[in-house]
Every structure is written in structure tokens, then in C-alpha cells.
Design an enzyme around this catalytic site. Structure first.
Site, PDB file in Angstrom:
ATOM      1  N   ARG A 118       0.825  -1.239   0.000  1.00 17.15           N
ATOM      2  CA  ARG A 118       0.000   0.000   0.000  1.00 17.15           C
ATOM      3  C   ARG A 118       0.848   1.274   0.000  1.00 17.15           C
ATOM      4  NH1 ARG A 118      -3.063  -2.794   3.904  1.00 17.15           N
ATOM      5  NH2 ARG A 118      -4.754  -3.927   2.902  1.00 17.15           N
ATOM      6  N   LYS A 140       3.361  11.731 -10.735  1.00 14.89           N
ATOM      7  CA  LYS A 140       2.529  10.873 -11.586  1.00 14.89           C
ATOM      8  C   LYS A 140       3.279   9.574 -11.834  1.00 14.89           C
ATOM      9  CE  LYS A 140      -0.310  14.106 -14.228  1.00 14.89           C
ATOM     10  NZ  LYS A 140      -0.614  14.675 -15.570  1.00 14.89           N
ATOM     11  N   GLU A 182      10.388  19.673 -23.997  1.00 15.22           N
ATOM     12  CA  GLU A 182       9.680  20.012 -22.749  1.00 15.22           C
ATOM     13  C   GLU A 182      10.282  21.278 -22.124  1.00 15.22           C
ATOM     14  OE1 GLU A 182       6.953  18.522 -21.876  1.00 15.22           O
ATOM     15  OE2 GLU A 182       7.023  16.587 -22.908  1.00 15.22           O
ATOM     16  N   LYS A 224       7.713  23.577 -12.729  1.00 14.80           N
ATOM     17  CA  LYS A 224       6.828  22.419 -12.528  1.00 14.80           C
ATOM     18  C   LYS A 224       6.470  22.281 -11.047  1.00 14.80           C
ATOM     19  CE  LYS A 224       5.504  17.803 -13.606  1.00 14.80           C
ATOM     20  NZ  LYS A 224       5.624  16.604 -14.388  1.00 14.80           N
ATOM     21  N   GLU A 234      -4.128  17.641 -10.786  1.00 15.89           N
ATOM     22  CA  GLU A 234      -4.576  18.097 -12.108  1.00 15.89           C
ATOM     23  C   GLU A 234      -6.088  18.300 -12.175  1.00 15.89           C
ATOM     24  OE1 GLU A 234      -2.455  16.372 -15.439  1.00 15.89           O
ATOM     25  OE2 GLU A 234      -3.948  17.132 -16.839  1.00 15.89           O
ATOM     26  N   ARG A 238      -2.632  22.393 -13.550  1.00 15.89           N
ATOM     27  CA  ARG A 238      -1.598  21.441 -14.003  1.00 15.89           C
ATOM     28  C   ARG A 238      -1.755  21.105 -15.491  1.00 15.89           C
ATOM     29  NH1 ARG A 238       1.102  16.439 -10.575  1.00 15.89           N
ATOM     30  NH2 ARG A 238       2.433  15.702 -12.262  1.00 15.89           N
ATOM     31  N   ASN A 242       0.362  20.527 -20.507  1.00 14.76           N
ATOM     32  CA  ASN A 242       0.049  19.800 -21.742  1.00 14.76           C
ATOM     33  C   ASN A 242       0.108  20.691 -22.977  1.00 14.76           C
ATOM     34  OD1 ASN A 242      -0.366  17.289 -20.523  1.00 14.76           O
ATOM     35  ND2 ASN A 242      -2.385  17.956 -19.816  1.00 14.76           N
ATOM     36  N   HIS A 245       0.589  19.150 -26.324  1.00 15.26           N
ATOM     37  CA  HIS A 245       0.388  17.710 -26.168  1.00 15.26           C
ATOM     38  C   HIS A 245      -0.898  17.208 -26.831  1.00 15.26           C
ATOM     39  CE1 HIS A 245       3.719  18.156 -23.451  1.00 15.26           C
ATOM     40  NE2 HIS A 245       3.674  16.907 -23.046  1.00 15.26           N
ATOM     41  N   HIS A 249       0.073  14.050 -28.613  1.00 14.96           N
ATOM     42  CA  HIS A 249      -0.433  12.712 -28.281  1.00 14.96           C
ATOM     43  C   HIS A 249      -1.064  12.052 -29.504  1.00 14.96           C
ATOM     44  CE1 HIS A 249      -0.739  13.695 -23.710  1.00 14.96           C
ATOM     45  NE2 HIS A 249       0.415  13.122 -24.010  1.00 14.96           N
ATOM     46  N   HIS A 262       8.365  11.029 -27.835  1.00  9.50           N
ATOM     47  CA  HIS A 262       7.356  11.908 -27.235  1.00  9.50           C
ATOM     48  C   HIS A 262       7.693  13.389 -27.474  1.00  9.50           C
ATOM     49  CE1 HIS A 262       4.461  13.393 -24.303  1.00  9.50           C
ATOM     50  NE2 HIS A 262       5.435  14.031 -23.680  1.00  9.50           N
TER      51      HIS A 262
HETATM   52  P1  NAD Z   1      13.101   6.254 -21.310  1.00  9.32           P
HETATM   53  O1  NAD Z   1      13.045   6.159 -19.844  1.00  9.32           O
HETATM   54  O2  NAD Z   1      12.560   5.105 -22.087  1.00  9.32           O
HETATM   55  O3  NAD Z   1      14.596   6.556 -21.740  1.00  9.32           O
HETATM   56  C1  NAD Z   1      14.924   6.679 -23.103  1.00  9.32           C
HETATM   57  C2  NAD Z   1      16.119   5.792 -23.471  1.00  9.32           C
HETATM   58  O4  NAD Z   1      17.308   6.385 -22.957  1.00  9.32           O
HETATM   59  C3  NAD Z   1      16.063   4.391 -22.879  1.00  9.32           C
HETATM   60  O5  NAD Z   1      16.555   3.490 -23.830  1.00  9.32           O
HETATM   61  C4  NAD Z   1      17.029   4.468 -21.694  1.00  9.32           C
HETATM   62  O6  NAD Z   1      17.602   3.216 -21.398  1.00  9.32           O
HETATM   63  C5  NAD Z   1      18.049   5.439 -22.210  1.00  9.32           C
HETATM   64  N1  NAD Z   1      18.756   6.201 -21.187  1.00  9.32           N
HETATM   65  C6  NAD Z   1      18.244   6.784 -20.084  1.00  9.32           C
HETATM   66  N2  NAD Z   1      19.156   7.508 -19.465  1.00  9.32           N
HETATM   67  C7  NAD Z   1      20.298   7.378 -20.155  1.00  9.32           C
HETATM   68  C8  NAD Z   1      21.615   7.909 -20.008  1.00  9.32           C
HETATM   69  N3  NAD Z   1      21.917   8.782 -19.050  1.00  9.32           N
HETATM   70  N4  NAD Z   1      22.551   7.534 -20.911  1.00  9.32           N
HETATM   71  C9  NAD Z   1      22.237   6.694 -21.932  1.00  9.32           C
HETATM   72  N5  NAD Z   1      21.016   6.187 -22.142  1.00  9.32           N
HETATM   73  C10 NAD Z   1      20.057   6.531 -21.261  1.00  9.32           C
HETATM   74  O7  NAD Z   1      12.330   7.541 -21.863  1.00  9.32           O
HETATM   75  P2  NAD Z   1      12.120   9.021 -21.314  1.00  9.32           P
HETATM   76  O8  NAD Z   1      12.020   9.851 -22.518  1.00  9.32           O
HETATM   77  O9  NAD Z   1      13.073   9.395 -20.251  1.00  9.32           O
HETATM   78  O10 NAD Z   1      10.685   8.935 -20.625  1.00  9.32           O
HETATM   79  C11 NAD Z   1       9.536   8.585 -21.340  1.00  9.32           C
HETATM   80  C12 NAD Z   1       8.530   8.034 -20.370  1.00  9.32           C
HETATM   81  O11 NAD Z   1       8.209   9.036 -19.415  1.00  9.32           O
HETATM   82  C13 NAD Z   1       7.217   7.630 -21.008  1.00  9.32           C
HETATM   83  O12 NAD Z   1       6.804   6.395 -20.468  1.00  9.32           O
HETATM   84  C14 NAD Z   1       6.253   8.734 -20.595  1.00  9.32           C
HETATM   85  O13 NAD Z   1       4.918   8.293 -20.514  1.00  9.32           O
HETATM   86  C15 NAD Z   1       6.803   9.086 -19.237  1.00  9.32           C
HETATM   87  N6  NAD Z   1       6.474  10.437 -18.754  1.00  9.32           N
HETATM   88  C16 NAD Z   1       5.975  10.557 -17.510  1.00  9.32           C
HETATM   89  C17 NAD Z   1       5.667  11.806 -16.999  1.00  9.32           C
HETATM   90  C18 NAD Z   1       5.186  11.927 -15.589  1.00  9.32           C
HETATM   91  O14 NAD Z   1       4.812  13.036 -15.176  1.00  9.32           O
HETATM   92  N7  NAD Z   1       5.205  10.876 -14.806  1.00  9.32           N
HETATM   93  C19 NAD Z   1       5.882  12.952 -17.776  1.00  9.32           C
HETATM   94  C20 NAD Z   1       6.413  12.799 -19.050  1.00  9.32           C
HETATM   95  C21 NAD Z   1       6.708  11.536 -19.539  1.00  9.32           C
HETATM   96  N1  GLY Z   2       3.815  15.735 -17.572  1.00  7.63           N
HETATM   97  C1  GLY Z   2       2.615  16.358 -17.173  1.00  7.63           C
HETATM   98  C2  GLY Z   2       2.377  16.353 -15.705  1.00  7.63           C
HETATM   99  O1  GLY Z   2       3.197  15.936 -14.938  1.00  7.63           O
HETATM  100  O2  GLY Z   2       1.318  16.748 -15.296  1.00  7.63           O
END
Ligand code: NAD
Ligand code: GLY
Length: 358
Positions: A118, A140, A182, A224, A234, A238, A242, A245, A249, A262
Site C-alpha cells: 500500500r 505521476k 519540454e 513544474k 490536475e 496542471r 500539456n 500535447h 499525443h 514523445h
Molecule cells: P526512457 O526512460 O525510455 O529513456 C529513453 C532511453 O534512454 C532508454 O533506452 C534508456 O535506457 C536510455 N537512457 C536513459 N538515461 C540514459 C543515459 N543517461 N545515458 C544513456 N542512455 C540513457 O524515456 P524518457 O524519454 O526518459 O521517458 C519517457 C517516459 O516518461 C514515457 O513512459 C512517458 O509516458 C513518461 N512520462 C511521464 C511523466 C510523468 O509526469 N510521470 C511525464 C512525461 C513523460
Molecule cells: N507531464 C505532465 C504532468 O506531470 O502533469
């Protein structure tokens, strides 16, 4: 050198350390506790050992769980495997889970931390630019379902975020540029000065200049953090995060989440949103051009994928989970650094703007 930004959420407030790897004191709260480091198959071999060593130095006992790199690991199956790893490692309700990696690892590990027993304490060590300025801040968490992205998730704030900028040295150029989309977003939605800095120093930004990056990443985190502190769940403000986006999206969906990153889709979405803002909100047309030029200089795409037509885009936007009653909502700007959310626009205007971009 480092900068600390605080996310102000009362008793759940937490610091984000932007700069180098922090001294052990920053992690002193982990002394005597068990933890699970969740990382992926690319990041683990690069930074896992150093992370483990620091946590041990801070007095924690840790094990590492590694998932395959790539978005397909953000799944219920991997979450199940991580619950197993947490149990095998003897994690109890006083234990912690630490995400070491990009947004994929952060969302997955955060989801597991929010639900295991939990909810246990969660820490983020983001290693992509996108994760540093966006996904590691704000709580998130999510996993994807075969039916769509981020369909199961929960809010669970971390207790510490460590953005060690030196990890960006190994990040592939396309991933880095994707994170920059971003960064530009924050300038347009909240901080005209940040936009000016990016515009004036795009070459240094592309070259990953360490000093400049520290102030840029810290500024994005501050923006942020402020938005999250005012609207954690949100229910309102918040949504400004987007910007770009709604179309972004749709592009990701129509390209089946392959081929386009993305941030690349968001880049095109921001060009669209900026032009639409000029058309219906009085955003200066010259600023819409500046947004587009800056994104191009940061090696981001500014045109939709070839062959994508308005009809498909409109349909994909309607299916988005942020749509209300089948009507797409946009974040639009009236001037640099200022936006409104939940905007409904005349469809003919949106189509005109989109058609002019293809
Ligand atoms: P990711 O985590 O898949 O990383 C991208 C690639 O880079 C991967 O292959 C990873 O292994 C590699 N990598 C990471 N750090 C590295 C480093 N320092 N050196 C070499 N390679 C490295 O992708 P991302 O773009 O970081 O994140 C995308 C994800 O984030 C999606 O799932 C998206 O939905 C999520 N997201 C979440 C929020 C939120 O608020 N929680 C906001 C935006 C995006
Ligand atoms: N990436 C959008 C949010 O965190 O709300």
C-alpha cells in the site's frame, strides 16, 4: 555546484537536487533501511554501481532490479516481477524504492512503490533530460496497458529527486533533443525569460553546456514544482503542462508509439499550438515563428509526419483521455510565458492551421 528546488506540498514537500551527484548527507534519511533500485538494461550498467555504492555509504542495504530498456517494460508484467523482487529482497513498509533511469523507469518504479504494501517511500534519480525536467517531478506514476499508454496509475510523490547532470553525457542526441522540447514548453507556458535564454544560447544548449544546463533544468523544475504545489491532482492549472500535447499525443498514437519520440511529437504539437494561438488568441505571429525556429535549432521536427491528414488527427485527438465530451481541449497562449488551458476552438481554424503545416 548544485541547485536545490523544493516541491512545496506541506508534510510531503521534497527537494530536487540539480547538479552533480549529491553528498551522502542528502540521502541520510535512508540510513538503516532496505531498498530496491529499479533501473533498465542501458542505465544500470552505466550508473547502477555508483548509485548502489552511495546508498550503502548512506547506511542503506540495497539490491538492484533491472528491466529491459524501452517503453514496453512499463507494463503490469514488469510491475509484477518487481513486486517479486521487492519481496525477495525483504522490503517492508519502512523500505524504499529508487528509480534510476528515464521516465519509463520512473513511472514503473513509482507505480510499484505506490502500490507495494500500500505504498513505500520512493526516490527518483532521473537520467534523461525529459525525466529531469518533467517525469521525475510531480508524482505521476503509471504503467501502460495493451489498449493505451498510462492507463493505470496513481499519484505518489517521491521524497528526494537527484538530477545528476553528468549522466546526460551518455544520453543519445535524439533522446536529449526530445527532452529539450519540454524545456521549450516551460518557456512558452510560464517563463518568457527562459525562452529568451534558450533562444540566445541554443548552440550552448545543444552542446550540453554544464553551467547553462544546471540553471535551465533548475528553472524548469521550479516551474513544474510551482504548478504541482498549486494543483497536485490536475484538477485545473496542471493542465497547462500539456501545451503542445493535444496534437502531440495524436501524432504518437497515429504513429503507433514507434518512430516518433514523445518530445518530437510535442515539438510539432507546440508549433501547431503556437500558430493556433496566433490565430485565435492574439499570440504574436512573430513569436510563433520564433518558437518554430528555436525548435528547429534544437534538432526537433516542426512538421507532422508525412501523410498524416486532419481527419485522422481530429479523430485521434477526440479519443485522447484528456478530451471532454468528445471535444479536444487545447492549451493556448496569448503572449510568451502565459497560457490558458481547456480552450475549445473553432474546428475550421484548427484545421486551417494544421493544413498549413503539412
Ligand atoms: P526512457 O526512460 O525510455 O529513456 C529513453 C532511453 O534512454 C532508454 O533506452 C534508456 O535506457 C536510455 N537512457 C536513459 N538515461 C540514459 C543515459 N543517461 N545515458 C544513456 N542512455 C540513457 O524515456 P524518457 O524519454 O526518459 O521517458 C519517457 C517516459 O516518461 C514515457 O513512459 C512517458 O509516458 C513518461 N512520462 C511521464 C511523466 C510523468 O509526469 N510521470 C511525464 C512525461 C513523460
Ligand atoms: N507531464 C505532465 C504532468 O506531470 O502533469
Amino acid at each position: 555546484m548544485s541547485t536545490t528546488v523544493t516541491v512545496g506540498l506541506g508534510s510531503r514537500s521534497y527537494p530536487i537536487r540539480v547538479g552533480g551527484w549529491p553528498e551522502v548527507e542528502f540521502l541520510a534519511l535512508l540510513k538503516g533501511r532496505r531498498g530496491l533500485i529499479v533501473t533498465d538494461s542501458t542505465v544500470g550498467p552505466l550508473y547502477g554501481a555508483r548509485c548502489e555504492a552511495t546508498l550503502r555509504e548512506a547506511g542503506a542495504s540495497v539490491v538492484r532490479a533491472t528491466v529491459p530498456a524501452g517503453e514496453s517494460s512499463k507494463s503490469m508484467q514488469q510491475a509484477m516481477a518487481l513486486y517479486g523482487s521487492a519481496l525477495d529482497a525483504g522490503l517492508d513498509r519502512k523500505s524504499f524504492i529508487l528509480a534510476l533511469g528515464g521516465g519509463m523507469v520512473g513511472d514503473l518504479a513509482g507505480f510499484v512503490a505506490a502500490t507495494y504494501l500500500r505504498g513505500v517511500e520512493f526516490l527518483q534519480v532521473p537520467t534523461t533530460l525529459l525525466a529531469m525536467v518533467d517525469s521525475s517531478v510531480g508524482g505521476k506514476t503509471a504503467v501502460n496497458l495493451p489498449q493505451g499508454k498510462n492507463l493505470v496509475g496513481v499519484f505518489h510523490q517521491p521524497s528526494r529527486v537527484v538530477a545528476d547532470l553528468s549522466t546526460l553525457a551518455t544520453l543519445p542526441a535524439r533522446e536529449y533533443a526530445s527532452g529539450l522540447a519540454e524545456v521549450v514548453k516551460y518557456g512558452v507556458i510560464k517563463d518568457a525569460r527562459l525562452f529568451e535564454v534558450l533562444d540566445a544560447s541554443a548552440d550552448k544548449v545543444v552542446a550540453r553546456d554544464a553551467g547553462l544546463l544546471e540553471s535551465i533544468v533548475a528553472t524548469c523544475c521550479e516551474i513544474k514544482a510551482g504548478v504541482v504545489a498549486r494543483d497536485e491532482r490536475e484538477t485545473g492549472e496542471r493542465a497547462i503542462l500539456n501545451f503542445g500535447h493535444t496534437l502531440g499525443h495524436a501524432i504518437e498514437k497515429l504513429t503507433e508509439y514507434s518512430g516518433w519520440f514523445h518530445g518530437e511529437a510535442v515539438s510539432v504539437g507546440m508549433v501547431f499550438a503556437a500558430r493556433l494561438s496566433s490565430e485565435v488568441r492574439g499570440f504574436p505571429a512573430a513569436d510563433a515563428v520564433r518558437v518554430e525556429r528555436l525548435l528547429e535549432r534544437l534538432s526537433l521536427p516542426v512538421r507532422p509526419p508525412a501523410g498524416l491528414g486532419w481527419r485522422a488527427v481530429r479523430q485521434a485527438m477526440t479519443a485522447d483521455k484528456k478530451t471532454e465530451q468528445g471535444i479536444p481541449r487545447f492549451v493556448l497562449s496569448d503572449r510568451m510565458g502565459s497560457v490558458s488551458y481547456g480552450c475549445v476552438v473553432d474546428e475550421a481554424a484548427a484545421q486551417r492551421v494544421f493544413d498549413a503545416m503539412v
